[in-house]
Design a protein around this motif. Structure first.
Motif, mmCIF file in Angstrom:
data_model
loop_
_atom_site.group_PDB
_atom_site.id
_atom_site.type_symbol
_atom_site.label_atom_id
_atom_site.label_comp_id
_atom_site.label_asym_id
_atom_site.label_seq_id
_atom_site.Cartn_x
_atom_site.Cartn_y
_atom_site.Cartn_z
ATOM 1 N N ASP A 192 115.507 81.986 -34.314
ATOM 2 C CA ASP A 192 115.914 83.389 -34.420
ATOM 3 C C ASP A 192 115.380 84.240 -33.272
ATOM 4 O O ASP A 192 116.020 85.216 -32.852
ATOM 5 C CB ASP A 192 115.433 83.980 -35.754
ATOM 6 N N ALA A 193 114.198 83.920 -32.772
ATOM 7 C CA ALA A 193 113.633 84.718 -31.683
ATOM 8 C C ALA A 193 114.550 84.694 -30.467
ATOM 9 O O ALA A 193 114.710 85.703 -29.764
ATOM 10 C CB ALA A 193 112.240 84.211 -31.320
ATOM 11 N N ARG A 194 115.165 83.540 -30.186
ATOM 12 C CA ARG A 194 116.084 83.458 -29.044
ATOM 13 C C ARG A 194 117.316 84.335 -29.283
ATOM 14 O O ARG A 194 117.831 84.960 -28.354
ATOM 15 C CB ARG A 194 116.491 82.001 -28.810
ATOM 16 N N THR A 195 117.784 84.356 -30.540
ATOM 17 C CA THR A 195 118.951 85.189 -30.848
ATOM 18 C C THR A 195 118.614 86.665 -30.672
ATOM 19 O O THR A 195 119.407 87.434 -30.117
ATOM 20 C CB THR A 195 119.426 84.931 -32.293
ATOM 21 N N VAL A 196 117.429 87.066 -31.146
ATOM 22 C CA VAL A 196 117.002 88.455 -30.971
ATOM 23 C C VAL A 196 116.910 88.796 -29.485
ATOM 24 O O VAL A 196 117.349 89.865 -29.039
ATOM 25 C CB VAL A 196 115.653 88.707 -31.681
ATOM 26 N N ALA A 197 116.327 87.875 -28.699
ATOM 27 C CA ALA A 197 116.215 88.124 -27.264
ATOM 28 C C ALA A 197 117.591 88.291 -26.630
ATOM 29 O O ALA A 197 117.784 89.140 -25.752
ATOM 30 C CB ALA A 197 115.453 86.978 -26.603
ATOM 31 N N GLU A 198 118.581 87.503 -27.083
ATOM 32 C CA GLU A 198 119.918 87.605 -26.527
ATOM 33 C C GLU A 198 120.577 88.926 -26.938
ATOM 34 O O GLU A 198 121.285 89.556 -26.138
ATOM 35 C CB GLU A 198 120.769 86.422 -26.984
ATOM 36 N N ILE A 199 120.356 89.353 -28.182
ATOM 37 C CA ILE A 199 120.874 90.664 -28.617
ATOM 38 C C ILE A 199 120.318 91.760 -27.709
ATOM 39 O O ILE A 199 121.060 92.646 -27.248
ATOM 40 C CB ILE A 199 120.482 90.929 -30.089
ATOM 41 N N LEU A 236 128.380 92.529 -31.590
ATOM 42 C CA LEU A 236 128.169 93.236 -30.329
ATOM 43 C C LEU A 236 129.050 92.674 -29.232
ATOM 44 O O LEU A 236 129.620 93.418 -28.423
ATOM 45 C CB LEU A 236 126.694 93.150 -29.928
ATOM 46 N N ASP A 237 129.177 91.349 -29.170
ATOM 47 C CA ASP A 237 130.031 90.737 -28.147
ATOM 48 C C ASP A 237 131.477 91.190 -28.302
ATOM 49 O O ASP A 237 132.165 91.524 -27.331
ATOM 50 C CB ASP A 237 129.950 89.215 -28.235
ATOM 51 N N ASP A 238 131.961 91.217 -29.565
ATOM 52 C CA ASP A 238 133.342 91.646 -29.810
ATOM 53 C C ASP A 238 133.530 93.099 -29.378
ATOM 54 O O ASP A 238 134.545 93.456 -28.770
ATOM 55 C CB ASP A 238 133.680 91.496 -31.294
ATOM 56 N N GLN A 239 132.556 93.968 -29.711
ATOM 57 C CA GLN A 239 132.703 95.377 -29.393
ATOM 58 C C GLN A 239 132.615 95.621 -27.891
ATOM 59 O O GLN A 239 133.357 96.431 -27.335
ATOM 60 C CB GLN A 239 131.620 96.198 -30.114
ATOM 61 N N LEU A 240 131.722 94.918 -27.193
ATOM 62 C CA LEU A 240 131.646 95.049 -25.744
ATOM 63 C C LEU A 240 132.953 94.635 -25.084
ATOM 64 O O LEU A 240 133.429 95.275 -24.145
ATOM 65 C CB LEU A 240 130.486 94.198 -25.204
ATOM 66 N N SER A 241 133.548 93.579 -25.590
ATOM 67 C CA SER A 241 134.815 93.112 -25.037
ATOM 68 C C SER A 241 135.912 94.142 -25.270
ATOM 69 O O SER A 241 136.741 94.409 -24.403
ATOM 70 C CB SER A 241 135.186 91.771 -25.682
ATOM 71 N N GLY A 244 119.374 94.008 -42.386
ATOM 72 C CA GLY A 244 119.336 93.833 -43.832
ATOM 73 C C GLY A 244 120.644 93.376 -44.428
ATOM 74 O O GLY A 244 120.677 92.871 -45.553
ATOM 75 N N SER A 245 121.755 93.550 -43.683
ATOM 76 C CA SER A 245 123.056 93.199 -44.249
ATOM 77 C C SER A 245 123.800 92.123 -43.466
ATOM 78 O O SER A 245 124.767 91.560 -43.971
ATOM 79 C CB SER A 245 123.939 94.453 -44.319
ATOM 80 N N LEU A 246 123.381 91.859 -42.228
ATOM 81 C CA LEU A 246 124.046 90.850 -41.406
ATOM 82 C C LEU A 246 123.018 89.847 -40.897
ATOM 83 O O LEU A 246 121.853 90.186 -40.679
ATOM 84 C CB LEU A 246 124.742 91.511 -40.202
ATOM 85 N N SER A 247 123.458 88.649 -40.671
ATOM 86 C CA SER A 247 122.593 87.660 -40.045
ATOM 87 C C SER A 247 122.433 87.996 -38.568
ATOM 88 O O SER A 247 123.239 88.736 -37.987
ATOM 89 C CB SER A 247 123.194 86.261 -40.192
ATOM 90 N N LEU A 248 121.418 87.454 -37.944
ATOM 91 C CA LEU A 248 121.220 87.697 -36.514
ATOM 92 C C LEU A 248 122.394 87.188 -35.685
ATOM 93 O O LEU A 248 122.871 87.912 -34.786
ATOM 94 C CB LEU A 248 119.902 87.072 -36.060
ATOM 95 N N PRO A 249 122.931 85.976 -35.948
ATOM 96 C CA PRO A 249 124.141 85.570 -35.205
ATOM 97 C C PRO A 249 125.316 86.510 -35.451
ATOM 98 O O PRO A 249 126.123 86.757 -34.550
ATOM 99 C CB PRO A 249 124.427 84.162 -35.739
ATOM 100 N N GLY A 250 125.430 87.048 -36.683
ATOM 101 C CA GLY A 250 126.509 87.982 -36.971
ATOM 102 C C GLY A 250 126.380 89.263 -36.160
ATOM 103 O O GLY A 250 127.376 89.821 -35.689
ATOM 104 N N ILE A 251 125.142 89.761 -36.007
ATOM 105 C CA ILE A 251 124.914 90.948 -35.181
ATOM 106 C C ILE A 251 125.318 90.658 -33.739
ATOM 107 O O ILE A 251 125.997 91.468 -33.085
ATOM 108 C CB ILE A 251 123.437 91.379 -35.262
#
Length: 802
Positions: free
Chosen positions: A185-192, A222-227, A211-218
């Motif tokens: 998870d730490a790597r996912t947070v760093a990527e976020i 974000l990737d979808d919204q940036l695109s 609290g409502s989404l998994s870290l990969p879901g977050i």
């Protein structure tokens, strides 16, 4: 989170420069860094910090007025605007923090250049997305939080060295106390955090979803919204794109009810409490015929009773759900948890918690509100709410300008509402404009108040509103020493009042006319007008208004020498004023009673009254503390206590100079005559020494000295223990902690909770908590009693003697 190196560098820069501007993109943390910096610097070089928020101010011409209001600078001696600021700041050592200057960059630059050129010990710390371009400006570009290197295999400990990762984890745990990092998870947070370029605001928004989404879901969201925002391209303006993506993505994850409340809150500039949020965000209540009580502007509902999203009872109104008042508070709490609004960390003793939207988020919400076509209806509810609050603040009393509770916390939204309603010729403009003018009058921003009232008088048709505006204009002109205008306004107000056959309005106009006569030195005429006002008020059956009118008449009679009648009037009015009058009105009446006793030769009675006013006056240098100090000057002179008289006189004169206020001429004549008699009886060297000693008396030491030897002196120390459940006296109170002792000493210096918070780098709520514990341990109630106790300790007086 982090920023230690930046803070160290900024402290050095602030010590060596007089204008320091923190620049950077929205959401990078300029405001938070400035707040931390202002709270961490202290000492003779930078002085106390004063915070001025500019994000809700849109008229550059109002910048000097906004700064004056924030600093508590009042118009005196015919000075207004820049001149009032320069005169008040003078050679004071002060740090002013101007937050969010970018939309007023030219005006802020001109103001900063003028103040720095004319106030030699002033420093300015500004936050802005662009530099101010003022000679001598030092620019510090605030960067993003540190990120972990991309493309490297790092263990968790190494990833946690990133400031951005640590911020994400801290905010995620605020959103979900059970949040914990799992394997990888730490790597996912760093990527976020890398996706968001280390922007603190964007990271907080993303972490609010933990609290409502998994870290990969977050990360996927974000990737979808940036695109979406960049059409798949990564070549757009990065930091603006990342912040916009984070805000838009957070908004898209809101349920329908949350989205409606979020965008409607954007109207409430300057912050809001839950009452204001419910009033502005909730739709009208439906009548039995299917129409809203707000007039049915929003049309019939398509679906009734159907649940929408994750909340019960939300019926769509076209594409939007209907919001009920009881649903707003839970939504506000949910939006705070998602970092889309923030709690204003203020003095919670004032009442309910307040919230605000950060400027970038509020601008986004305003765009969504306009896009949804809800802007007119939302403003309509806001105008109704403010009009109701204004009427409630005025109350049923006669003298609203003097006793009403102005809408101080809602000043920014009130000013915006006045502008909005004026542009649309809305019927609510006039009462709202009068309410704002009344607030400006109480702040002694008199030029702004009179400008607003001039516009009201050009528009107003209603006789009742016209009379109220004229009376307020007369009182404002009095304070500006514009005696001719004051008399003209007041005379027209009386004519309107007589024509309208409304006794309360006539009484208010007569009181304003009598005040105008007093300002002109026409004391006999003032007595006659106050007497007529009293006759009118007697018919209304309002005890507080009757008491206020009796006090006003007594003060005017004192100027004419009819002290026996004045004394009887005070005996009749003081019990009611003590029970129900605002503090300022009560202390003024107690001073009047002391002055009457002084005129009748009752030195002991006069001294008791003047000391009582000092005890009731809030700590710090204020207009209300001067008259009782000067009264004690005369008492000491009459008793032959020459040194004491001159010390108190010098201390009071120094305060008058610092806060730039002139006394009433008749009263000042008595003070000067007493001092002249004292100086005749003292050798020049003795008089000079006493005056020099008096000028050094400030804060708690001055209050303690002034009360020493009076009957109220022991009450300042011992009387505070009344009501202590265990009867613990001064000798038995538990010791203060180091921080509590520091806060108590700063209270004794006259600092407000906000100033103490900036000085110590704490929140105002934390300061309030420390003060509550000081009061509990010492068994005291007021800030003055804290100040007296600190002064006694500094003077080495034993606690058992308190």
């Amino acid at each position: 989170m982090g920023r230690e190196r930046e803070l160290s560098r900024l402290r050095t820069l602030l010590r060596s420069s007089r204008l320091l501007t923190l620049t950077g993109p929205g959401g990078v943390g300029k405001t938070r860094l400035a707040l931390e910096l202002a709270g961490s610097v202290r000492g003779s070089r930078t002085g106390r910090a004063q915070w001025v928020e500019l994000d809700s101010l849109h008229d550059s011409e109002l910048l000097p007025q906004a700064l004056a209001a924030a600093l508590g600078v009042r118009e005196r001696g015919g000075r207004a605007g820049i001149e009032a600021l320069v005169h008040a700041l003078g050679s004071r050592t002060l740090l002013i923090v101007l937050d969010n200057c970018e939309h007023l960059a030219d005006a802020c630059a001109q103001l900063a250049a003028t103040l720095l050129a004319r106030c030699p010990r002033l420093r300015i710390l500004a936050t802005s997305r662009e530099t101010l371009r003022v000679p001598g400006e030092v620019v510090f570009r605030v960067g993003e939080l540190s990120l972990s290197p991309a493309g490297e295999e790092l263990d968790t400990a190494e990833l946690l060295r990133s400031e951005a990762v640590r911020l994400f984890l801290a905010r995620a745990r605020t959103s979900d106390v059970a949040f914990a990092l799992g394997p990888g998870d730490a790597r996912t947070v760093a990527e976020i955090c890398r996706r968001l370029d280390g922007l603190p605001l964007a990271i907080e928004l993303a972490a609010g979803r933990a609290g409502s989404l998994s870290l990969p879901g977050i990360l996927r969201g974000l990737d979808d919204q940036l695109s979406l925002l960049t059409d798949g391209s990564r070549t757009g303006p990065g930091r603006h794109r990342e912040l916009a993506a984070a805000i838009d993505w957070s908004h898209r994850l809101l349920d329908p009810l949350e989205a409606v409340v979020f965008r409607r809150l954007s109207v409430l500039g300057g912050g809001f409490d839950t009452e204001g949020a419910a009033a502005v965000c909730a739709d009208g209540v439906e009548d039995d015929d299917g129409r809203d009580r707000d007039g049915g502007r929003n049309g019939d509902r398509d679906v009734r009773g159907k649940d929408v999203g994750r909340r019960d009872g939300v019926a769509p109104r076209g594409p939007h759900p209907t919001v009920r008042p009881e649903q707003v508070v839970p939504v506000v709490c949910a939006l705070e948890a998602k970092s889309l609004i923030v709690r204003v960390r203020g003095d919670e003793q004032r009442g309910a918690a307040r919230f605000r939207q950060l400027s970038a988020i509020r601008a986004y919400g305003m765009d969504r509100l306009a896009e949804a076509g809800e802007l007119p209806d939302t403003w309509d509810r806001a105008l109704d709410w403010l009009a109701g609050k204004s009427a409630e603040a005025v109350g049923p009393g006669v003298f609203a300008d003097l006793t009403g509770e102005p809408l101080g916390q809602e000043q920014e939204i009130l000013a915006a509402a006045v502008t909005y309603s004026a542009a649309r010729s809305d019927r609510r403009h006039i009462p709202l404009a009068i309410a704002l003018a009344r607030l400006l009058y109480r702040q002694e921003q008199l030029t702004a108040a009179r400008t607003l009232l001039s516009g009201v008088l050009e528009r107003v048709q209603d006789r009742e509103d016209r009379g109220a505006a004229l009376a307020l204009a007369a009182r404002s002109a009095c304070l500006q020493d514009d005696h001719a205008a004051a008399l003209a306004f007041a005379q027209e107000a009386v004519a309107v009042g007589r024509a309208g056959q409304q006794p309360a309005r006539l009484a208010n106009a007569l009181d304003a006319l009598a005040a105008a006569r007093l300002c002109r030195g026409e004391f006999a005429d003032a007595v006659a007008v106050f007497a007529e006002c009293l006759d009118v008020v007697r018919t209304l059956g309002r005890p507080l208004d009757l008491a206020l009118c009796r006090h006003h008449l007594a003060w005017a009679m004192l100027q004419t020498g009819t002290t026996a009648q004045a004394e009887r009037l005070m005996q009749e009015c003081l019990p009611e004023l003590a029970a129900r009058a605002p503090l300022g009105q009560l202390t003024a009446a107690l001073h009047t009673d002391g002055a009457i006793r002084l005129a009748r030769g009752d030195l002991d009675g006069a001294e008791r009254r003047f000391a009582e006013v000092l005890l009731k006056t809030p700590s710090g240098e204020s207009f209300h503390a001067l008259y009782p100090l000067e009264g004690l000057v005369i008492v000491a002179a009459e008793r032959g206590d020459l040194q004491r008289s001159l010390r108190l006189y010098a201390a009071a004169a120094a305060i008058r100079q610092r806060i730039d206020t002139e006394p009433e001429a008749h009263w000042w004549g008595q003070v000067e005559a007493a001092v002249a008699r004292v100086e005749e009886r003292l050798p020049p060297a003795g008089a000079a020494a006493a005056m020099a000693a008096g000028r050094r008396l400030r804060g708690a030491r001055l209050v303690a000295y002034a009360l020493r030897g009076t009957e109220a002196g022991p009450a300042a120390r011992d009387g505070a223990h009344e009501g202590s459940p265990d009867g613990v006296g001064a000798a038995g109170h538990p010791p203060l902690t180091g921080r509590e002792s520091t806060v108590a000493k700063l209270v004794a210096e006259g600092l407000t909770n906000q100033q103490i918070a900036a000085h110590l780098g704490l929140s105002r709520s934390t300061v309030a908590g420390h003060l509550d514990r000081v009061r509990d341990k010492w068994g005291v109630r007021s800030r003055t009693q804290i100040a007296v106790r600190v002064a006694d300790q500094a003077a080495g007086r034993p606690e058992s003697g308190l």
